[in-house]
Design an enzyme around this catalytic site. Structure first.
Site, PDB file in Angstrom:
ATOM      1  N   GLU A 155       0.831  -1.209   0.000  1.00 24.20           N
ATOM      2  CA  GLU A 155       0.000   0.000   0.000  1.00 24.20           C
ATOM      3  C   GLU A 155       0.859   1.250   0.000  1.00 24.20           C
ATOM      4  O   GLU A 155       0.559   2.223  -0.689  1.00 24.20           O
ATOM      5  CB  GLU A 155      -0.893   0.006   1.227  1.00 24.20           C
ATOM      6  CG  GLU A 155      -1.950  -1.055   1.151  1.00 24.20           C
ATOM      7  CD  GLU A 155      -2.680  -1.121   2.459  1.00 24.20           C
ATOM      8  OE1 GLU A 155      -3.883  -0.924   2.438  1.00 24.20           O
ATOM      9  OE2 GLU A 155      -2.035  -1.344   3.489  1.00 24.20           O
ATOM     10  N   MET A 204      -5.508  -4.091  13.236  1.00 21.42           N
ATOM     11  CA  MET A 204      -4.481  -4.195  14.265  1.00 21.42           C
ATOM     12  C   MET A 204      -3.804  -2.864  14.625  1.00 21.42           C
ATOM     13  O   MET A 204      -2.793  -2.876  15.323  1.00 21.42           O
ATOM     14  CB  MET A 204      -3.426  -5.224  13.819  1.00 21.42           C
ATOM     15  CG  MET A 204      -4.039  -6.597  13.559  1.00 21.42           C
ATOM     16  SD  MET A 204      -2.866  -7.855  12.991  1.00 21.42           S
ATOM     17  CE  MET A 204      -1.868  -8.095  14.448  1.00 21.42           C
ATOM     18  N   GLU A 205      -4.336  -1.739  14.154  1.00 17.77           N
ATOM     19  CA  GLU A 205      -3.643  -0.462  14.392  1.00 17.77           C
ATOM     20  C   GLU A 205      -4.547   0.713  14.766  1.00 17.77           C
ATOM     21  O   GLU A 205      -4.120   1.601  15.529  1.00 17.77           O
ATOM     22  CB  GLU A 205      -2.849  -0.033  13.130  1.00 17.77           C
ATOM     23  CG  GLU A 205      -1.745  -0.959  12.715  1.00 17.77           C
ATOM     24  CD  GLU A 205      -2.230  -2.128  11.871  1.00 17.77           C
ATOM     25  OE1 GLU A 205      -3.352  -2.036  11.323  1.00 17.77           O
ATOM     26  OE2 GLU A 205      -1.522  -3.137  11.771  1.00 17.77           O
ATOM     27  N   ASP A 254     -10.858  -9.900   4.118  1.00 18.20           N
ATOM     28  CA  ASP A 254     -11.251 -11.243   4.553  1.00 18.20           C
ATOM     29  C   ASP A 254     -12.391 -11.084   5.544  1.00 18.20           C
ATOM     30  O   ASP A 254     -12.735  -9.974   5.930  1.00 18.20           O
ATOM     31  CB  ASP A 254     -10.050 -11.949   5.204  1.00 18.20           C
ATOM     32  CG  ASP A 254      -9.556 -11.175   6.407  1.00 18.20           C
ATOM     33  OD1 ASP A 254     -10.048 -11.411   7.505  1.00 18.20           O
ATOM     34  OD2 ASP A 254      -8.682 -10.283   6.247  1.00 18.20           O
ATOM     35  N   GLY A 314     -10.482  -7.191   8.518  1.00 16.68           N
ATOM     36  CA  GLY A 314     -11.364  -8.348   8.418  1.00 16.68           C
ATOM     37  C   GLY A 314     -12.794  -7.905   8.701  1.00 16.68           C
ATOM     38  O   GLY A 314     -13.050  -7.255   9.722  1.00 16.68           O
TER      39      GLY A 314
HETATM   40  N1  ADE Z   1      -6.415  -7.120   8.843  1.00 17.07           N
HETATM   41  C1  ADE Z   1      -6.969  -7.711   7.769  1.00 17.07           C
HETATM   42  N2  ADE Z   1      -7.641  -8.816   8.107  1.00 17.07           N
HETATM   43  C2  ADE Z   1      -7.503  -8.940   9.451  1.00 17.07           C
HETATM   44  C3  ADE Z   1      -7.942  -9.892  10.388  1.00 17.07           C
HETATM   45  N3  ADE Z   1      -8.652 -10.941  10.006  1.00 17.07           N
HETATM   46  N4  ADE Z   1      -7.590  -9.720  11.688  1.00 17.07           N
HETATM   47  C4  ADE Z   1      -6.848  -8.652  12.060  1.00 17.07           C
HETATM   48  N5  ADE Z   1      -6.397  -7.730  11.213  1.00 17.07           N
HETATM   49  C5  ADE Z   1      -6.730  -7.864   9.914  1.00 17.07           C
END
Ligand code: ADE
Length: 233
Positions: free
Chosen positions: A12, A175-176, A199, A78
């Protein structure tokens, strides 16, 4: 004043840098900060790396060292809520750390000594980012709402279901975001974040994650950032 564009993944960042004609590298905190221009704005693009601590360090350096006026994050997430599907875009109105639990001293999810579990994104910046996403990616659903963050890649259906049950208004998990939101709240710096759903955080989540980031998410990020800056006065 400089606008920061933060990405969690190399692909990215590369897509954003490809739009900047003149970026110059500057090192700080073990990170490469790329300063340049995009649509007439001073921009600094940086890889946060993955996870809450890395993201908080990056945000702090952007504010303390580079005095950025606002921070925009692009990445993947996700999908959690039903209807938040792979390829959709999520723009965060608020953030929560789903792996923070100092109970029974503080309520579950509450950030100790802040008196809250949720940190809002900047309303105006978020509105501009969501509008840019809708213009840049016609036909792609853009969801607005709660995004949750934790130091876990959620990749089992059981964990995704547990998160949905505990936090039914959470649109997506990453996660951020909540870490950057907390730093930006401390410093009073506007923050907004946009995520492409890569996902469904389930048993299939790890499948074609890298390919998706390369093929779809990077192009989404670059298109949204370009449109956002084009429309920024
Ligand atoms: N970033 C993209 N998919 C994720 C997931 N399943 N869990 C945590 N961070 C993500």
């Amino acid at each position: 004043m400089t606008i920061a564009v933060v990405s969690a993944m190399h692909e990215e960042l590369a897509a954003v840098l490809a739009l900047m004609p003149d970026e110059r590298r500057q090192l700080a905190g073990g990170r490469e900060f790329w300063r340049g221009h995009l649509h007439g704005h001073e921009v600094i693009a940086v890889l946060s790396r993955i996870g809450k601590v890395a993201a908080a360090t990056t945000a702090t350096a952007l504010i303390e060292r580079f005095a950025v006026r606002e921070i925009v994050f692009t990445g993947v997430a996700g999908g959690l809520r039903p209807g938040v599907n792979v390829g959709d875009v999520v723009v965060a109105d608020s953030f929560l750390q789903h792996d923070l639990d100092a109970s029974p001293i503080f309520p579950k999810y509450e950030v100790p000594l802040y008196g809250t579990s949720r940190f809002e994104s900047d309303v105006t910046l978020t509105q501009r980012l969501a509008a840019a996403a809708a213009r840049a990616l016609p036909g792609v659903p853009v969801h607005r709402g709660l995004v949750i963050s934790g130091d876990r890649f959620v990749s089992t259906t059981a964990e995704a279901r547990a998160l949905q049950a505990a936090l039914p208004d959470a649109l997506a998990v990453e996660m951020e975001g909540a870490a950057i939101a907390q730093v930006c709240r401390d410093y009073g710096v506007p923050f907004a974040a946009v995520r492409t759903v890569s996902d469904r955080a389930d048993d299939a989540a790890h499948g074609d994650f890298t390919k998706f980031v390369q093929d779809v998410a990077s192009a989404h990020s670059a298109a949204i950032v370009a449109e956002f800056l084009r429309a920024t006065s």
